[in-house]
Scaffold this active site. Sequence first.
Site, short mmCIF file in Angstrom:
data_model
loop_
_atom_site.label_atom_id
_atom_site.label_comp_id
_atom_site.label_asym_id
_atom_site.label_seq_id
_atom_site.Cartn_x
_atom_site.Cartn_y
_atom_site.Cartn_z
N SER A 79 -9.32 -0.46 7.49
CA SER A 79 -8.97 -0.49 6.17
C SER A 79 -8.30 -1.79 5.56
O SER A 79 -8.05 -1.95 4.36
CB SER A 79 -7.71 0.73 6.29
OG SER A 79 -8.73 1.75 6.09
N SER A 127 -9.55 1.88 3.46
CA SER A 127 -8.66 2.63 2.55
C SER A 127 -7.76 1.87 1.69
O SER A 127 -7.18 2.22 0.74
CB SER A 127 -7.88 3.64 3.24
OG SER A 127 -7.14 3.02 4.13
N LYS A 141 0.81 -1.17 0.01
CA LYS A 141 -0.05 0.07 -0.13
C LYS A 141 0.82 1.18 0.14
O LYS A 141 1.97 1.35 0.77
CB LYS A 141 -0.78 0.01 1.36
CG LYS A 141 -1.95 1.16 1.48
CD LYS A 141 -2.69 1.04 2.68
CE LYS A 141 -3.77 2.21 2.70
NZ LYS A 141 -4.46 1.74 4.19
N1 GLN Z 1 -12.63 3.80 6.92
C1 GLN Z 1 -11.78 4.05 8.24
C2 GLN Z 1 -11.56 5.57 8.17
O1 GLN Z 1 -11.72 6.19 7.16
C3 GLN Z 1 -10.65 3.35 8.44
C4 GLN Z 1 -9.54 3.87 7.82
C5 GLN Z 1 -8.35 2.97 8.09
O2 GLN Z 1 -8.40 1.72 8.77
N2 GLN Z 1 -7.06 3.38 7.70
O3 GLN Z 1 -10.85 6.01 9.10
#
Ligand code: GLN
Length: 478
Positions: free
Chosen positions: A176, A152, A77
């Site tokens: 994420s 994400s 990532k």
């Molecule tokens: N969807 C969550 C957020 O927007 C999780 C993001 C993540 O785990 N990096 O914060």
Amino acid sequence: MFTFRGIQQYFQLLASNQATCEEAVQYFLHKITDNTHLNAFLEIYAEEALERARQLDTKRKAGVPVGKLHGVVVGIKDVICYKGHKVSAASKILEGFTSIYNATAVERLLAEDAIIIGRQNCDEFAMGSSNENSAFGNVLNAKDNSRVPGGSSGGSAVSVQAGLCMVSLGSDTGGSVRQPADFCGIIGLKPTYGRVSRYGLIAYASSFDQIGIFASSVEDAATVLEVIAGQDDYDSTSSHKPVMPYLQQNTAPAKKIAYFKEALSHPGLDPEIKAQTESFLQKLTTEGYDVQPIDFEYLDYIVSTYYILTTAEASSNLSRFDGVKYGHRSAKNAPTLADFYKNNRSEGFGKEVKRRILLGTFVLSAGYFDAYFTKAQQVRKLLLDKTTAIFKDFDAIISPTVPTPAFKIGEKSNDPIEMFLADIYTVFANLVGIPAISLPLFTHSNGMNFGIQVMTSHFDEENLLHLSKDFMRLRISE
Ligand code: GLN
């Protein structure tokens, strides 16, 4: 022709000269080229990956002992630093920035002979649940291109879903890794907070962030975890606890499973996900598991608590991106230093990141600190106490991973609250720091896969992975 059917089988092919690392890399490079429309990768290291593969082949054929991830083709990532390679957190503010060191996880992958094939698209600074917040375009779900892959770590999930690499590393601050794994029908593992070093992971919310693994089998996830986990002098929050050979013992998994009543009766939960989760719980009972409902009165508070604390931490973490030390520098005329910062940050950051910096700055501001930040910390403590109490009586907690299957691109992007609610089942594990995994057990009538989430107590990855293996067996035997 090379095909990938799991890391162990790949090792056998290599050992019996039925495949080479070079063939494996060629295979994935072709697949990546055939699937550029998915926008999963921001950059491919084609030449470099091939060269490394050739070196590994020579080394193996010369009888030199091989590493634990010999020739394993990994995608990372775009928030994980790889020395000499660009890293941008899918943000314009870091466009063109090159890492000057390796993340510890990357260092350990390389030390065990893995091949890094490229960096993967994601939501900007890992903020989002749909990959629609990347400065470099959406990622498409490979199963239905009109749907999001989740976020994400959307690019990392789709890469494994579409077979563009063997495994990916993502990051999980509030879901994420697990949420996109759920949307893409693959395995997504978030280890215990402190199990994997965060050194070289671009910080979003430091007390929540963990590097996680996407794989197509529980065994592959375990193999990678054994390599990247463990204490690291560069991350004082990394744990000294020894890293176990997670799946080697043929121990039967612990059998006492809890589920939150409120999670299954939540009005936002898709009726089919509810029904299939319930029938799976039923099935576990017939398989000899002791499955019990428990009260979880905090469900409606956890998303708010998560967003207060993570935006507070993000507003502090992201203050380093000011265009002075590094990052985007605006060409606009700036009469004062404040204007200079303002121009750089206004142009460099996207809408969601700005929203979170503003929110975080607000909850930390003198007048509101106690009302929001302190309160949220208190809720976090209550959740931790509750978790400790649950794991006195149970070995694992099960819930859906996400309340809905993968939604359409654009469906939720104008409603941040709707989008935040997609995290209702995943943020809990990050708030309390326990390990959690999403297992692709089900298919929705709309054709999309979805999973179940399993959580165990701190540093009990061994049990988590044994349970996961058993649950995947139940799917296979259906
Ligand atoms: N969807 C969550 C957020 O927007 C999780 C993001 C993540 O785990 N990096 O914060």
